[in-house]
Design a protein around this motif. Sequence first.
Motif, mmCIF file in Angstrom:
data_model
loop_
_atom_site.group_PDB
_atom_site.id
_atom_site.type_symbol
_atom_site.label_atom_id
_atom_site.label_comp_id
_atom_site.label_asym_id
_atom_site.label_seq_id
_atom_site.Cartn_x
_atom_site.Cartn_y
_atom_site.Cartn_z
ATOM 1 N N UNK A 102 0.828 -1.210 0.000
ATOM 2 C CA UNK A 102 0.000 0.000 0.000
ATOM 3 C C UNK A 102 0.863 1.261 0.000
ATOM 4 N N UNK A 103 1.923 1.235 0.758
ATOM 5 C CA UNK A 103 2.822 2.384 0.806
ATOM 6 C C UNK A 103 3.612 2.517 -0.500
ATOM 7 N N UNK A 104 4.119 1.409 -1.023
ATOM 8 C CA UNK A 104 4.919 1.445 -2.250
ATOM 9 C C UNK A 104 4.158 1.998 -3.446
ATOM 10 N N UNK A 105 2.882 1.642 -3.572
ATOM 11 C CA UNK A 105 2.095 2.112 -4.722
ATOM 12 C C UNK A 105 1.286 3.370 -4.385
ATOM 13 N N UNK A 106 1.377 3.818 -3.149
ATOM 14 C CA UNK A 106 0.619 4.974 -2.669
ATOM 15 C C UNK A 106 -0.875 4.767 -2.906
ATOM 16 N N UNK A 132 -5.766 -5.632 7.815
ATOM 17 C CA UNK A 132 -5.698 -4.564 6.822
ATOM 18 C C UNK A 132 -6.530 -3.366 7.271
ATOM 19 N N UNK A 133 -7.733 -3.623 7.753
ATOM 20 C CA UNK A 133 -8.597 -2.537 8.225
ATOM 21 C C UNK A 133 -7.927 -1.755 9.357
ATOM 22 N N UNK A 134 -7.280 -2.460 10.255
ATOM 23 C CA UNK A 134 -6.640 -1.805 11.404
ATOM 24 C C UNK A 134 -5.404 -0.991 11.047
ATOM 25 N N UNK A 135 -4.600 -1.480 10.100
ATOM 26 C CA UNK A 135 -3.274 -0.895 9.914
ATOM 27 C C UNK A 135 -3.036 -0.173 8.595
ATOM 28 N N UNK A 136 -3.927 -0.282 7.646
ATOM 29 C CA UNK A 136 -3.731 0.423 6.376
ATOM 30 C C UNK A 136 -3.892 1.924 6.583
#
Length: 149
Positions: A102-106, A132-136
């Motif tokens: 998620x961070x790499x592709x923004x 994913x819900x908690x940490x994205x």
Amino acid sequence: MANDYKKIIVALDGSKEADWAFKKACEIAKRNDGQLYLVHIIDMRSFATLEAYDQTIAERASNYAKEMLENYKNEALKFGVHEPEIIMEYGSPKVKISKDIAQNVQADLIVCGATGLNAVERFLIGSVSEHIVRYAHCDVLVVRTNKDD
């Protein structure tokens, strides 16, 4: 207020829930003229308990994932999604999807199924979608299948 999602990740594991998430992600990508990332993480921890672990198990998992992702890519193209991108990595799906990829592709949005194939992991250490819900650091859409399907 409508959200304009331009970079959409969809987590795919071959489950029925992932199929539904894929369809939703395609709709969102097409509607927003967005970039769709088809993501599959091979969790090598699931092989660690096998006594007879050898390289062929990892190779089969990799070959399965490549074929699955190519099939999803072809379906996305048929749906009208412009140039979907395949991402296949090794590691923990929870961490890789919510943090690294998620961070790499923004990413603006992560789409995933409510449950996946690994019921044992879900029972012991929680679901991938929950993590994913908690940490994205972007929006997350968790998709459920219809009970009738």
